[in-house]
Design an enzyme around this catalytic site. Structure first.
Site, PDB file in Angstrom:
ATOM      1  N   GLU A 296       0.890  -1.166   0.000  1.00 30.62           N
ATOM      2  CA  GLU A 296       0.000   0.000   0.000  1.00 30.62           C
ATOM      3  C   GLU A 296       0.921   1.207   0.000  1.00 30.62           C
ATOM      4  OE1 GLU A 296      -1.521   3.306   1.230  1.00 30.62           O
ATOM      5  OE2 GLU A 296      -1.559   2.222   3.129  1.00 30.62           O
ATOM      6  N   CYS A 330      -1.967   8.306   4.292  1.00 32.01           N
ATOM      7  CA  CYS A 330      -2.016   8.023   2.860  1.00 32.01           C
ATOM      8  C   CYS A 330      -3.406   8.282   2.295  1.00 32.01           C
ATOM      9  CB  CYS A 330      -1.567   6.594   2.569  1.00 32.01           C
ATOM     10  SG  CYS A 330      -2.220   5.378   3.717  1.00 32.01           S
TER      11      CYS A 330
END
Length: 546
Positions: A296, A330
């Site tokens: 990720e 994020c």
């Protein structure tokens, strides 16, 4: 003899860990304040942990408070070549014993760790998160305590779900599936911004029977070390997870070149992940099996507003989505598309909200915004702000100030860009900076397409609209723009078991942490067919003459 062979044990169905609110005068706030004072008053030494043994190298890194960077919380020892190889060898040699335990016995360890986090160590790990990564009390609570607890409890439940998935059988034949751990070790590389992610990346593969080499981010070693000690107390056998802080380049080079590499579990920057993937490709003939690569990575997450949206909801989502934990998520809202008809009201709302935001150390619970993680982040983020200040097609309309004399403080900053492809509109910043582009109401569909095409990322995004047809069009046009898509909500705050997290394109492999699909990546299934009465004649009926 395994005494559990005659038991079909059920994993308790998990629920999400309740979030404490730490209101003034509450017992949990009093206990946490004491834990903060105790942690701040001492400087601890963090060793490597390999095969259950604490190892010191003398090559030290520092853990300081980002909001008071002269305050030393810990010194941590960095792994060298010898220690990295020792960790790999230990993980590989431990695996046979670890996978020989019944899966329920493995899961019991992580369920116990979850309860230890929930009760005995909740305030310690929250205090560590607040001090070492400059998180306010809510951000620490939902991350270091609640989300990590959820990962542990839900992942063991997902493991049971996977093991239960079995093929059909036909008369005289019994078919079943064995979900074996991978052959070799899993390399877990964890980020600074979430203790929960730091804890999940090594434990998810371990739950499925794998052994792990864990390299935490150098800017977040403190809480991962605390969690490692909690796992030991929960009964994790020596060598299952090997904790080796150190240089990412040095540790990574050795791990990625080892023939026993079975998998990578990564959260971090897109550039680093792409380099790791390239290195795996270059070494592909060396490996004993094809490594599983799960990552990720970056994001340029958006909030897209339709003219039918509720302005107060939009303003709240932008402030929380962009500035909680200083935008160092994020999933943080980093770009916003606002229709011209709503922009004056939205701007006034943002200005009013900004006046109420205070910034300072997380030990003062009144602050929403604290410090960014370190000097490198401070320098990178402020360069973007300075760039916007000096360009004719952009304007810093809110915030824009910064000061690193005591801590790495950057004001929540909003940039108004005339160009939808302006630098801060398309590049990942990873800080408290939101860029707004105002579009003509009549160009809603075209601007949706622009949002889709503007960046290589596809992690999170949100649409705000009252009109359902506007939501429907956004769902269609932005289908591949976000792995986690929110309707009338900020694009942050995914909950384990409710919103499995991950994105595609340059944002990662979208293997969805917080769901069973992630755990599937850490097993290698074996199909077994057992025939009870095997045929004794090779001929078939079609071969007969009559």
């Amino acid at each position: 003899m395994n005494l559990l062979n005659n038991a079909l044990i059920q994993i308790p169905e998990p629920g999400n860990e309740p979030v404490y609110d730490y209101s003034p005068g509450s017992s949990e706030r009093i206990i946490l304040e004491a834990a903060l004072a105790e942690a701040a008053a001492q400087t601890i030494e963090i060793p490597l942990i390999i095969g259950g043994k604490e190892i010191t190298t003398g090559d030290l890194g520092r853990v300081v408070m980002p909001h008071d960077h002269k305050h030393l919380l810990a010194n941590f020892h960095k792994a060298g070549t010898e220690e990295v190889r020792m960790a790999i060898d230990t993980a590989v040699s431990t695996q046979a014993e670890w996978q020989s335990l019944r899966w329920e016995e493995r899961c019991a360890i992580f369920l116990k760790a979850a309860d230890l986090l929930s009760q005995k160590y909740r305030f310690l790990i929250n205090a560590g998160s607040m001090l070492s990564t400059s998180k306010n009390v809510l951000q620490a609570e939902i991350d270091a305590a609640c989300e990590l607890i959820d990962f542990l409890r839900f992942n063991v439940y997902f493991a049971q779900q996977i093991y239960r998935e079995q093929p059909k059988s036909s008369p005289g034949i019994w078919n079943y599936m064995q979900y074996r751990p991978l052959e070799g070790f899993v390399f877990a590389v964890t980020p600074f911004n979430f203790t929960a992610i730091a804890g999940n990346l090594p434990t998810a593969p371990a739950i499925m029977g794998n052994c792990v080499v864990w390299k935490p981010a150098s800017s977040c070693v403190y809480t991962p070390y605390l969690f490692m000690k909690i796992l030991e107390e929960a009964g994790l056998p020596d060598g299952v997870i090997n904790f080796i802080p150190g240089s990412g380049a040095k540790v990574g080079e050795i791990c990625l070149a080892d023939p026993h590499l079975a998998g990578i579990h990564f959260t971090g920057s897109t550039a680093v992940f792409q380099k790791m993937w390239k290195t795996v490709g270059e070494n592909i003939e060396k490996y004993e099996s094809y490594p599983r690569i799960v990552g990720e990575t970056g994001g340029k997450d958006f909030v897209f507003v339709h003219s039918s949206a509720d302005v107060e909801q939009v303003v709240t989502a932008l402030i929380r989505g962009a500035f909680e934990y200083q935008g160092q998520k994020c999933s943080a809202a980093s770009r916003a598309y606002i229709p011209k008809s709503l922009w004056p009201e939205v701007r006034k709302g943002l200005e009013r909200g900004y006046e109420k935001i205070t910034m300072g150390p997380p030990t003062d619970f009144t602050h929403l915004v604290n410090a960014v993680i370190d000097r490198s982040a401070f320098t990178s983020i402020t360069k973007y702000i300075d760039h916007a200040k000096n360009q004719p097609d952009a304007e810093v309309i809110i915030g824009g100030g910064y000061d690193d004399s005591v801590g790495y403080f950057i004001e929540p900053t909003i940039i108004l860009a005339q160009d939808p492809r302006f630098k801060t509109m398309v590049e990942e910043i990873f800080g408290p900076v939101l860029t707004v582009y105002v579009y003509e109401d009549a160009t809603y569909e075209e601007t949706l397409e622009l949002c889709d095409e503007s960046t290589p990322y596809a992690l999170t995004g949100a649409i705000f609209a009252r009109r359902r047809e506007a939501v429907s069009l956004a769902l269609k046009k932005l289908e591949n723009t976000a792995g986690n898509f929110y309707i009338n909500d900020k694009p942050t705050g995914s909950v384990v078991g409710q919103q499995p997290f991950g994105g595609g394109r340059a944002s990662g492999t979208n293997d969805k942490a917080g769901s069973f699909t992630n755990l599937l990546r850490w097993v290698s299934p074996r199909t077994i067919k057992e025939t009870f009465v095997a045929p004794t004649d090779f001929s078939y009926p079609f071969m007969k003459t009559k």
